[in-house]
Design a protein around this motif. Structure first.
Motif, PDB file in Angstrom:
ATOM      1  N   THR A  42      -6.192  -1.247  35.977  1.00 39.17           N
ATOM      2  CA  THR A  42      -7.518  -1.470  36.558  1.00 39.17           C
ATOM      3  C   THR A  42      -8.521  -0.466  35.990  1.00 39.17           C
ATOM      4  OG1 THR A  42      -6.624  -2.382  38.619  1.00 39.17           O
ATOM      5  CG2 THR A  42      -8.860  -1.506  38.700  1.00 39.17           C
ATOM      6  N   HIS A  43      -8.118   0.793  35.867  1.00 44.81           N
ATOM      7  CA  HIS A  43      -8.993   1.814  35.275  1.00 44.81           C
ATOM      8  C   HIS A  43      -9.333   1.464  33.825  1.00 44.81           C
ATOM      9  CE1 HIS A  43      -8.432   5.481  38.140  1.00 44.81           C
ATOM     10  NE2 HIS A  43      -8.231   4.349  38.807  1.00 44.81           N
ATOM     11  N   ILE A  44      -8.312   1.069  33.068  1.00 47.83           N
ATOM     12  CA  ILE A  44      -8.531   0.741  31.654  1.00 47.83           C
ATOM     13  C   ILE A  44      -9.440  -0.486  31.528  1.00 47.83           C
ATOM     14  CG2 ILE A  44      -7.381   0.035  29.523  1.00 47.83           C
ATOM     15  CD1 ILE A  44      -4.905   1.612  30.569  1.00 47.83           C
ATOM     16  N   MET A  45      -9.193  -1.486  32.369  1.00 48.95           N
ATOM     17  CA  MET A  45     -10.021  -2.701  32.352  1.00 48.95           C
ATOM     18  C   MET A  45     -11.467  -2.378  32.732  1.00 48.95           C
ATOM     19  SD  MET A  45      -9.746  -6.002  34.842  1.00 48.95           S
ATOM     20  CE  MET A  45     -10.317  -4.974  36.194  1.00 48.95           C
ATOM     21  N   HIS A  46     -11.668  -1.496  33.728  1.00 50.27           N
ATOM     22  CA  HIS A  46     -13.017  -1.104  34.148  1.00 50.27           C
ATOM     23  C   HIS A  46     -13.782  -0.509  32.959  1.00 50.27           C
ATOM     24  CE1 HIS A  46     -15.621   1.291  37.273  1.00 50.27           C
ATOM     25  NE2 HIS A  46     -16.313   0.393  36.614  1.00 50.27           N
ATOM     26  N   ALA A  47     -13.122   0.389  32.227  1.00 48.97           N
ATOM     27  CA  ALA A  47     -13.767   0.995  31.058  1.00 48.97           C
ATOM     28  C   ALA A  47     -14.078  -0.060  30.001  1.00 48.97           C
ATOM     29  CB  ALA A  47     -12.866   2.086  30.483  1.00 48.97           C
ATOM     30  N   ALA A  48     -13.163  -1.008  29.801  1.00 54.01           N
ATOM     31  CA  ALA A  48     -13.387  -2.066  28.814  1.00 54.01           C
ATOM     32  C   ALA A  48     -14.520  -2.994  29.233  1.00 54.01           C
ATOM     33  CB  ALA A  48     -12.094  -2.859  28.611  1.00 54.01           C
ATOM     34  N   LEU A  49     -14.606  -3.297  30.515  1.00 51.41           N
ATOM     35  CA  LEU A  49     -15.701  -4.123  31.031  1.00 51.41           C
ATOM     36  C   LEU A  49     -17.049  -3.474  30.723  1.00 51.41           C
ATOM     37  CD1 LEU A  49     -14.279  -5.175  34.520  1.00 51.41           C
ATOM     38  CD2 LEU A  49     -15.066  -6.778  32.779  1.00 51.41           C
ATOM     39  N   ARG A  50     -17.144  -2.167  30.980  1.00 53.17           N
ATOM     40  CA  ARG A  50     -18.400  -1.455  30.719  1.00 53.17           C
ATOM     41  C   ARG A  50     -18.701  -1.408  29.230  1.00 53.17           C
ATOM     42  NH1 ARG A  50     -20.600   1.945  34.520  1.00 53.17           N
ATOM     43  NH2 ARG A  50     -20.977   3.612  32.997  1.00 53.17           N
ATOM     44  N   GLY A  51     -17.646  -1.296  28.414  1.00 53.07           N
ATOM     45  CA  GLY A  51     -17.862  -1.252  26.978  1.00 53.07           C
ATOM     46  C   GLY A  51     -18.363  -2.560  26.406  1.00 53.07           C
ATOM     47  N   VAL A  52     -17.878  -3.682  26.952  1.00 58.25           N
ATOM     48  CA  VAL A  52     -18.251  -5.004  26.427  1.00 58.25           C
ATOM     49  C   VAL A  52     -19.511  -5.551  27.095  1.00 58.25           C
ATOM     50  CG1 VAL A  52     -17.504  -7.412  26.230  1.00 58.25           C
ATOM     51  CG2 VAL A  52     -15.889  -5.553  25.752  1.00 58.25           C
ATOM     52  N   LEU A  53     -19.603  -5.432  28.421  1.00 61.58           N
ATOM     53  CA  LEU A  53     -20.715  -6.057  29.163  1.00 61.58           C
ATOM     54  C   LEU A  53     -21.918  -5.139  29.336  1.00 61.58           C
ATOM     55  CD1 LEU A  53     -18.691  -7.878  31.982  1.00 61.58           C
ATOM     56  CD2 LEU A  53     -19.381  -8.762  29.740  1.00 61.58           C
ATOM     57  N   GLY A  54     -21.701  -3.816  29.360  1.00 60.27           N
ATOM     58  CA  GLY A  54     -22.809  -2.889  29.527  1.00 60.27           C
ATOM     59  C   GLY A  54     -22.543  -1.872  30.627  1.00 60.27           C
ATOM     60  N   LYS A  55     -23.318  -0.807  30.606  1.00 60.17           N
ATOM     61  CA  LYS A  55     -23.113   0.298  31.541  1.00 60.17           C
ATOM     62  C   LYS A  55     -23.575  -0.024  32.964  1.00 60.17           C
ATOM     63  CE  LYS A  55     -21.415   2.889  28.348  1.00 60.17           C
ATOM     64  NZ  LYS A  55     -19.952   3.054  28.286  1.00 60.17           N
ATOM     65  N   HIS A  56     -24.222  -1.180  33.144  1.00 57.51           N
ATOM     66  CA  HIS A  56     -24.622  -1.567  34.506  1.00 57.51           C
ATOM     67  C   HIS A  56     -23.423  -1.990  35.346  1.00 57.51           C
ATOM     68  CE1 HIS A  56     -24.332  -5.355  32.307  1.00 57.51           C
ATOM     69  NE2 HIS A  56     -24.011  -5.901  33.471  1.00 57.51           N
ATOM     70  N   VAL A  57     -22.295  -2.262  34.691  1.00 58.63           N
ATOM     71  CA  VAL A  57     -21.091  -2.675  35.411  1.00 58.63           C
ATOM     72  C   VAL A  57     -20.632  -1.529  36.309  1.00 58.63           C
ATOM     73  CG1 VAL A  57     -18.637  -3.208  35.167  1.00 58.63           C
ATOM     74  CG2 VAL A  57     -20.318  -4.356  33.709  1.00 58.63           C
ATOM     75  N   ALA A  58     -20.521  -1.819  37.604  1.00 58.78           N
ATOM     76  CA  ALA A  58     -20.054  -0.824  38.569  1.00 58.78           C
ATOM     77  C   ALA A  58     -19.117  -1.501  39.556  1.00 58.78           C
ATOM     78  CB  ALA A  58     -21.232  -0.185  39.310  1.00 58.78           C
ATOM     79  N   GLN A  59     -18.078  -0.806  39.940  1.00 59.50           N
ATOM     80  CA  GLN A  59     -17.094  -1.368  40.868  1.00 59.50           C
ATOM     81  C   GLN A  59     -17.715  -1.653  42.220  1.00 59.50           C
ATOM     82  OE1 GLN A  59     -13.416   0.818  41.147  1.00 59.50           O
ATOM     83  NE2 GLN A  59     -12.959   0.036  43.184  1.00 59.50           N
ATOM     84  N   LYS A  60     -17.438  -2.847  42.758  1.00 61.77           N
ATOM     85  CA  LYS A  60     -17.933  -3.235  44.075  1.00 61.77           C
ATOM     86  C   LYS A  60     -16.794  -3.544  45.042  1.00 61.77           C
ATOM     87  CE  LYS A  60     -22.219  -2.812  43.020  1.00 61.77           C
ATOM     88  NZ  LYS A  60     -23.019  -1.738  43.641  1.00 61.77           N
TER      89      LYS A  60
END
Length: 887
Positions: free
Chosen positions: A574-592
């Motif tokens: 989950t941590h690795i995926m979170h970092a990958a999400l931010r890398g691909v989609l943008g830094k606005h991605v935040a866990q909800k």
């Protein structure tokens, strides 16, 4: 003397109490993180509840325990006894979101200092006229055995310059504060100010208007003296430590100090109102109706924006539904009174974020995300708002009450919250059958009970049987071992559930999205299953399948290691995926939100649109590359929060962290997060990662689900099995994809052939209709219902009819889509009648209203849709009447 700005007033309050040795603390989020009993933070004391309940000694900061604090807390009051929503905008002083300035004493100073300092700030520092101030005190209550609060009366007389006749006594309703049915409570002393003109003050003393709901004589500061504890039997006992809890309405004191009679005339709201003026082209202060709309919008954008920034999202449940109600209320006012037919609320966020970026930076940090969520909500509601308002007016036509079923239809089909429907009804002098609406709502909830209800975990009501010694500090050993020799401190049974408290334990208690461990407790050879582990006010409770026959002094606590290992894989990935999400989609991605289980993970995050398949593929590839790199875990416990922040640790917006935190790193340049969960020792242990779904949770919040480890392996094997089965079904091992494509193409060809057959049948039905008809004052009316026809089929039939009937003819055809509950209408008029003024668009518009819709088109052919199939016959009968009206 220049008028103080709201920022100056707030800063002066903070500085005043800093001088009095108070720790200045940040506002807690308006969305409570650790109190499931509370929908929104509604008072300044919420974040200090643990101190008042005796669970904490005070506030810890840089190694010091502080007994004094001051802050400004953003609060929302829109439900329960604090429901101010109906008044917002209609008066000048109620708000959904407001700031509460407060100072606190946790067993330190008491009444004398609180009273003296309140007077010093208001009169000596801010220059308020003492003759306009009134102090209220508790008059006592014989039934409770409580005397009058003479101490406060004496202090007001001795420590301030207030007139003796301005000290007023009131009862429990106004001057006794209680946290709840049980718990801390005590008398309070309120300061009220008389803002009337000198002439009005001469005519009637202000003391007669205190606590009489006169907006010109209002409370500005409440000093609560917490000195009692309300026990379960209703009796009161004195607390060993006495506390002070004060609250000053910031918006009100700004209005007082800026010389305004309305809170909305202060700089706090005028910034937003000026922006609404620009968007709408209307001037504030020129019309009462538009003024109300602008006040509602200026207020509601604050509550909506900060709620979203603090972690909530518009939805149909809990606090998310409250946000949706507030937002839709504002949008409706903009539509009806300011003629704003396009999204506009999102355009106010930039100005609001800039206004509060120093004191509440959480909004400025997430303004793009907040704007995206609001925009998506506005677009969704605006699609149905106009139709809903039109239907509402049809529903109340010639009546004095809106039925429960009609209110439910507005809610269910058009997204009108019931309080919005009630507001519109009040404006029309109409009542709403709310009880009937509630019955239908409850039926709907029973049919599809949504998850995510707020419920408090068991606390404080469990009767524990002490087994070994006294309470002691609990120790979690699960980061280092999965088997621990421990001691049972207490056991309990409640509602068929068996529970135990241990001195130390390797079992992870559910938190942070990670579900709890399971396993066993072993007592002298007796093995008992541990089913669940939860954190409660009583401690970390282990739920068992039964209680031991005779719990001994020692117990072996053993975690199910295979299940724990799979949980660790899903948490680390989950941590690795979170970092990958931010890398691909943008830094606005935040866990909800998240769920970490042994067989799957779920992750909710901020993003404005669906994640495309190629983006999911890219993220999946990155995650699996990181797994293959076998990155070692770097775990740091008891790290100072400032050091973690400086090193770029991912932190959740709105989360309150202590002085020391635990930081989990998988490559300092890739994934660094604060986390309390359990993890693999290196990423290679995860094995493999695969997404299983991507969907929307709420406006601006997306959800991905995925599997790793053993579950990913099982998924790959299942996929291979499915592929083998497909190869068998299509009869080829070489290229099953091409074989499937050929089958699909053949199926499409058959569907086209079927459609052609249906059109031929429809042509036969058309010929039958054209062979009949009726004469309406020299015009041939040809109408009927076509079976299994869609709108395209009706249109084609209309063109065919005009080829077959060249003059003096009007053809009206209808069809029903029973699965969708829709109506299709088509009207065709010959050119000679068009030249005489007959218009097909006018005809379908008339018929569309009957079937609950509308339409349009060309003068000689037009179509309409509707949602009331049962009114098709009524619509067809209306055609002859329309023809006569057009002659």
């Amino acid at each position: 003397m220049p008028v103080k700005t709201s920022e100056q007033i707030r800063n002066e309050f903070m500085e005043f109490f800093r001088e009095k040795n108070h720790l200045i603390v940040e506002s807690a989020p308006v969305v409570p993180k650790d109190d499931p009993t509370l929908l929104f933070t509604n008072a300044g004391m919420n974040q200090f509840k643990a101190i008042f309940l005796g669970e904490e000694d005070g506030l810890k900061d840089e190694g010091k325990i502080w007994k004094r604090a001051a802050d400004t807390q953003r609060c929302i009051r829109v439900s329960g006894k604090h429901n101010d929503l109906e008044e917002v905008g209609h008066d000048t002083y109620h708000h959904t979101l407001f700031e509460m300035l407060g100072n606190w004493s946790f067993g330190d100073y008491f009444k004398e200092e609180a009273i003296e300092w309140a007077w010093e700030l208001l009169v000596d520092r801010w220059g308020l006229d003492p003759s306009r101030l009134y102090a209220t005190v508790f008059e006592g209550d014989e039934s409770e055995g409580l005397p009058v609060d003479q101490e406060s009366i004496d202090l007001w007389r001795e420590k301030t310059s207030i007139s003796a006749d301005h000290i007023l006594k009131f009862g429990k309703k106004d001057n006794f504060w209680e946290m709840g049915e049980t718990g801390p409570c005590g008398p309070c002393s309120e300061l009220h100010i008389d803002l009337r003109s000198d002439d009005d003050r001469k005519k009637q003393p202000g003391r007669e208007l205190v606590n009489m709901d006169d907006p010109r004589v209002m409370e500005i500061w409440n000093l609560v003296f917490i000195q009692f504890n309300r026990k379960a039997d209703g009796s009161l006992e004195k607390l060993p430590a006495q506390h002070v809890d004060t609250g000053m309405g910031f918006e009100r004191v700004c209005a007082v100090l800026q010389g305004k009679t309305s809170n909305y005339d202060t700089d706090l709201f005028q910034v937003i109102i000026r922006e609404v003026e620009k968007i709408s082209g209307k001037k504030y202060g020129s019309d009462d109706s538009t003024d109300i709309a602008m006040r509602v919008i200026a207020d509601h954008i604050r509550a909506v924006s900060f709620s979203i920034a603090d972690g909530a999202s518009p939805s149909n449940e809990g606090r998310g539904y409250v946000i949706r109600r507030i937002l839709r209320r504002a949008v409706r006012y903009g539509w009806d009174r300011l003629d704003l037919k396009e999204p506009f609320m999102n355009r106010l966020v930039d100005e609001l974020a800039d206004q509060f970026k120093v004191i509440f930076p959480v909004l400025d940090a997430q303004k793009e995300y907040v704007k995206g969520v609001i925009l998506a909500e506005e677009k969704g509601f605006l699609k149905t708002l106009g139709q809903g308002i039109e239907l509402f007016h049809e529903m109340i036509n010639n009546g004095n009450q809106l039925s429960g079923s009609d209110a439910f239809k507005l809610h269910d089909t058009y997204g009108f919250p019931i309080d919005l429907t009630e507001l519109m009804a009040r404006e029309e002098g109409i009542k709403v059958d709310v009880s009937g609406f509630n019955v239908l709502m409850e039926e709907q909830k029973r049919r599809a009970r949504a998850a995510g209800k707020f419920s408090a975990k068991e606390s404080g009501t469990i009767e524990w049987e002490r087994v070994n010694g006294k309470e002691s500090d609990y120790l979690f050993t699960g980061y280092d071992e999965i088997e621990t020799e421990s001691i049972i401190l207490a056991v309990a049974e409640q509602d068929g559930r068996f529970m135990a408290l241990l001195k130390k334990s390797p079992f992870y208690a559910e938190s942070g999205g990670q579900i709890s461990d399971t396993g066993t407790l072993e007592f002298n050879g007796e093995v008992i299953d541990v089913l669940d582990v939860q954190k409660t006010a009583d401690g970390t409770v282990h739920y068992l399948d039964r209680l031991p026959f005779g719990p001994g002094a020692e117990v072996t606590a053993r975690v199910d290691k295979h299940r724990r290992k799979e949980i660790e894989k899903h948490h680390s990935v989950t941590h690795i995926m979170h970092a990958a999400l931010r890398g691909v989609l943008g830094k606005h991605v935040a866990q909800k939100g998240s769920l970490v289980a042994p067989d799957r993970l779920r992750f909710d995050f901020s993003h404005f649109e669906s994640v495309k398949q190629d983006e999911l593929d890219q993220i999946e590839r990155i995650v699996n590359e990181k797994i293959q790199e076998n990155i070692p875990l770097q775990e740091e416990r008891s790290l100072l929060i400032e050091e973690a922040r400086n090193r770029g640790a991912m932190m959740l917006f709105g989360e309150k962290y202590g002085e020391k935190v635990r930081m989990i790193t998988f490559d300092p340049d890739f994934s660094v997060e604060l986390c309390g969960g359990t993890h693999v020792k290196a990423t290679g242990e995860i094995g493999y990662f695969r997404f299983t779904s991507e969907s929307s949770v709420a406006a601006g919040v997306r959800r991905v689900e995925a599997v790793a480890g053993r579950s990913a392996d099982e998924l790959l094997r299942a996929d291979k099995k499915s592929l083998n089965r497909i190869q068998e079904l299509v009869g080829t091992q070489k290229d099953p994809e091409k074989a499937l494509a050929d089958l699909i193409q053949r199926n499409r060809e058959l569907e086209r052939e079927l459609k052609a057959t249906k059109q031929d049948q429809a042509g036969d039905e058309l010929d039958l209709i054209l062979s009949g008809g009726s004469d309406v004052d020299g015009i041939q009316l040809l109408s009927g219902v076509i079976t299994d026809a869609d709108m395209d089929t009706l249109k084609q039939m209309g063109y065919d009819a005009l080829q077959k009937r060249k003059e003096k003819s009007i053809v009206v055809l209808a069809a029903e889509d029973s699965e969708e509950g829709k109506v299709y209408l088509m009207a065709a008029i010959t050119d000679d009648l068009v030249n005489r003024g007959f218009k097909a668009g006018s005809l379908v518009s008339t018929l569309g209203k009957i079937v609950g819709g509308g339409g349009g088109g060309q003068p000689n052919l037009a179509t309409a849709g509707g949602r009331f199939p049962e009114k098709i016959d009524e619509a067809l009968q209306k055609v002859s009447e329309w023809i006569k009206s057009e002659l």
